[in-house]
Design a protein around this motif. Structure first.
Motif, PDB file in Angstrom:
ATOM      1  N   ARG A  69       0.871  -1.105  -0.122  1.00 47.94           N
ATOM      2  CA  ARG A  69       0.388  -0.105   0.107  1.00 47.94           C
ATOM      3  C   ARG A  69       0.437   1.153   0.449  1.00 47.94           C
ATOM      4  N   LEU A  70       1.719   1.122   0.577  1.00 47.97           N
ATOM      5  CA  LEU A  70       2.867   2.742   0.817  1.00 47.97           C
ATOM      6  C   LEU A  70       3.400   2.213  -0.517  1.00 47.97           C
ATOM      7  N   VAL A  74      -2.347   4.007  -6.562  1.00 50.61           N
ATOM      8  CA  VAL A  74      -4.070   3.762  -6.346  1.00 50.61           C
ATOM      9  C   VAL A  74      -4.192   3.593  -7.451  1.00 50.61           C
ATOM     10  N   ALA A  81      -6.970  -0.789  -0.840  1.00 50.35           N
ATOM     11  CA  ALA A  81      -6.901   0.360  -0.534  1.00 50.35           C
ATOM     12  C   ALA A  81      -7.947   0.171  -0.153  1.00 50.35           C
ATOM     13  N   SER A  84      -7.525   5.903   3.527  1.00 49.73           N
ATOM     14  CA  SER A  84      -6.823   6.728   2.830  1.00 49.73           C
ATOM     15  C   SER A  84      -5.646   6.301   2.937  1.00 49.73           C
ATOM     16  N   ARG A  85      -4.662   6.960   2.319  1.00 49.88           N
ATOM     17  CA  ARG A  85      -3.020   5.195   2.385  1.00 49.88           C
ATOM     18  C   ARG A  85      -2.170   5.807   3.834  1.00 49.88           C
ATOM     19  N   ASP A  88      -4.374   3.143   6.289  1.00 50.42           N
ATOM     20  CA  ASP A  88      -4.531   2.071   5.613  1.00 50.42           C
ATOM     21  C   ASP A  88      -2.983   1.207   6.230  1.00 50.42           C
ATOM     22  N   ILE A  89      -2.389   2.119   5.773  1.00 48.78           N
ATOM     23  CA  ILE A  89      -0.094   1.813   5.668  1.00 48.78           C
ATOM     24  C   ILE A  89      -0.239   1.750   7.419  1.00 48.78           C
TER      25      ILE A  89
END
Length: 109
Positions: A69-70, A74, A81, A84-85, A88-89
């Motif tokens: 995800r990092l 997207v 996903a 938001s990023r 999630d991270i």
């Protein structure tokens, strides 16, 4: 109702999502599939009474999901996903690290 076809050059092959939609879907979701496969191997280890190695592997699958995800944009990350990023991270890396560390701190019997 049929899906409209994109304009292509004469003699050109249609895109993969029109020729093989199932394969295109799997390729689009490869990060999620990779994480699911790692979790499945971990579950097999737990079922084979190697619970410590299985749970560490499942925690590493969460870490893998966070790293993917990092690093991935997207449009390549697919269903990994969710929020938001940054959220999630943080959640995936945090949950994976907590799982791995908690399993490794349990003394062997």
């Amino acid at each position: 109702m049929t899906r409209p076809r994109p304009a292509t050059r004469p003699g050109a092959r249609p895109p993969l999502y029109l020729r093989r939609p199932l394969l295109a879907g799997f390729l689009r979701q490869w990060p999620l599939l990779a994480c699911i496969l790692v979790v499945a191997v971990g579950l097999l280890l737990v079922a084979a009474e190697r619970w410590r190695a299985g749970l560490v592997l499942m925690g590493l699958a969460l870490v893998l999901a966070g790293v993917l995800r990092l690093l991935l944009p997207v449009r390549r990350i697919g269903f990994l996903a969710i929020r938001s990023r940054p959220v999630d991270i943080a959640l995936m890396l945090g949950a994976g690290a907590v799982l791995v560390l908690s399993v490794l701190t349990i003394p062997p019997t």
